[in-house]
Design an enzyme around this catalytic site. Structure first.
Site, short mmCIF file in Angstrom:
data_model
loop_
_atom_site.label_atom_id
_atom_site.label_comp_id
_atom_site.label_asym_id
_atom_site.label_seq_id
_atom_site.Cartn_x
_atom_site.Cartn_y
_atom_site.Cartn_z
CD GLU A 116 4.77 -16.42 -17.84
OE1 GLU A 116 4.93 -15.45 -18.60
OE2 GLU A 116 3.70 -16.68 -17.29
CD GLU A 161 2.54 -15.79 -13.17
OE1 GLU A 161 1.96 -15.24 -14.13
OE2 GLU A 161 3.74 -15.65 -12.92
#
Ligand code: GCO
Length: 462
Positions: free
Chosen positions: A176, A356
């Site tokens: 991320e 995720e």
């Protein structure tokens, strides 16, 4: 008696194949604790947590789930859950505690033992090299604002790939990068806590360069591993019907998705970013960044509702159209399909992993268990969307749930519980929640299906 929860294996059948894995994820700073053990030095998160007011409940990652001591128990939990893949990250400052360039063997061997233990149970390790815990000594020299950090990252990637050798199935360079840029360098709610637009632009380019350089280092040293990066985000919607909100939503989509996906997947920055980033670019950088990935990991939790914030920075606001998780995030599984469509519309997308997905809810330990139907339903609904996408031909290779243990949820501290396993932070006792039991049953069902004769399996999938 509460009814036990179980996933509808029949409707999820298209995921019950050799080409799709079910897994679970964690990250180093969120679970390990032992921040001074085995030669580890501070990361930016250690420093950030020390500053009063940065963490909602004043907790830190100093102990967290004490996974550093409890790792064998945690591997046993993974075995009990029956996952095929375990995604975990490495603490850079355990491997390189200072800038001498000398590997700390004690740090690296912790992860080698972990990877080997996973392998011995048939669990495939997916290693993230950078899940936000940049060594503090690198931050002191400018961190991601400094191009040199990208070069140091490539050396770190090389050392890990050399040290862990063939015991790792998947490497992820960075987790991320948008969060590191936006939360860490623009809004300052994450480490290193900067609010500096220029710093954010520099960090964007250097994170991407770090990814590209690390891909080269990993390819050479871990030729049989699958290599990729994990990006994140949801579709962006205007908060109201105003033009300003519509513009803010489109800016956020560009910043969150395209600023990272475009250079990686098509070798250029989006037009609206080119002049800002130009100062940091050197010839050849874009070719390095666009090194082919074996997979793209995508983390998805919710959609974004957007309006203009301070200094032109788009602000994500809490929605009211769908039920909210404890994080104040709308439960909106359709957004996963939407964001993957955006990617496929713009890019030649490599095989995808939903790397995720999960939810925080207010859990109550009830004797020997935690009844968490909301988390279960959240996961089930997202798995259903993935099933539909797989059936319609989208190349998604796995679902990796966030997360194994209740843990240190960054600026929210230990107050937001995402785990399939409940953790008592005083005693370190772990208790599998109902959602975890259901996930274990799903994995067991899958294992049974995979063990059955192939003809029968194909029949079932019809
Ligand atoms: C994230 C991180 C996780 C978080 C999770 C819930 O990707 O944001 O990978 O560390 O804990 O997303 O917020």
């Amino acid at each position: 008696m509460k009814q036990s929860l179980s996933f509808d294996t029949d409707t999820l059948k298209p995921l019950m194949t050799d080409d799709f894995v079910l897994g679970i994820a964690t990250s180093s700073y969120q679970i390990e604790g032992a921040t001074t053990a085995g030669g580890r030095t501070d990361s930016v998160w250690d420093t950030f947590c020390r500053k009063p007011g940065n963490i909602a409940d004043q907790s830190t990652g100093e102990v967290a789930c004490d996974h550093y001591q409890h790792w064998q128990e945690d591997v046993a939990l993974l075995v009990e859950l029956g996952v095929e893949v375990y995604r975990f990250s490495i603490s850079w400052s355990r491997v390189f505690p200072d800038d001498s360039g000398v590997v700390n063997e004690e740090g690296l061997s912790f992860y080698r033992r972990l990877a080997e233990a996973l392998r011995s149970h048939g669990i495939r390790p997916m290693v993230t090299l950078h899940h936000w815990d940049l060594p503090q000594y690198l931050q002191d020299r400018g961190g991601w604002q400094n191009r040199d950090t990208a070069l140091r990252f490539a050396e770190y990637a090389a050392a890990v790939a050399t040290g862990l050798g063939s015991s790792v199935d998947f490497y992820t360079t960075i987790n991320e990068p948008w969060c590191i840029v936006h939360l860490g360098h623009r809004t300052g709610v994450h480490a290193p806590g900067l609010r500096d637009q220029g710093a954010a632009v520099a960090a964007t380019h250097h994170l991407l360069l770090a990814h590209g350089l690390a891909m080269q280092a990993l390819r050479e040293r871990a030729p049989s591993a699958e290599l990729g990066i994990v990006l994140n985000g949801g579709p962006s919607y205007p908060y109201s019907e105003s033009n300003a909100d519509a513009e803010a939503a489109s800016i956020l989509e560009s910043e969150q998705i395209h600023r990272f996906a475009a250079p990686i997947l098509s070798g250029h920055y989006p037009q609206d970013f080119q002049s800002q980033v130009a100062t940091y670019m050197r010839p050849g950088d874009l070719e390095t960044i666009a090194a082919p990935c074996d997979y793209l990991g995508w983390n998805y939790y919710t959609r974004n509702l957007v309006k203009p914030g301070e200094n032109g920075v788009p602000e994500i606001v809490t929605g009211q159209d769908y039920p909210l998780t404890e994080m104040g995030w709308e439960v909106y599984p359709e957004g996963l399909r939407e964001v993957i469509s955006i990617l496929r519309e713009h890019y030649d997308v490599p095989p995808l992993y939903v790397s995720e997905n999960g939810a925080a809810f207010e859990d109550q330990l009830d004797g020997e268990t935690v009844h968490d139907p909301d988390r279960f339903h959240y996961i089930q609904r997202h798995l259903q969307v993935i099933t539909d996408m797989v059936q319609s031909g989208v190349d998604i290779r796995g679902y990796i749930c966030w997360t194994l243990l209740d843990n240190f949820e960054w600026a929210e501290g230990c107050s937001k519980r995402f785990g399939l396993v409940h953790v008592d932070f005083d005693t370190q006792e772990r208790v599998i929640k109902d959602s975890g039991k259901a996930y274990a049953n799903l994995n067991a069902d899958k294992a049974r299906i995979m063990a059955s004769p192939r003809e029968k399996r194909i029949d079932c999938a019809r």
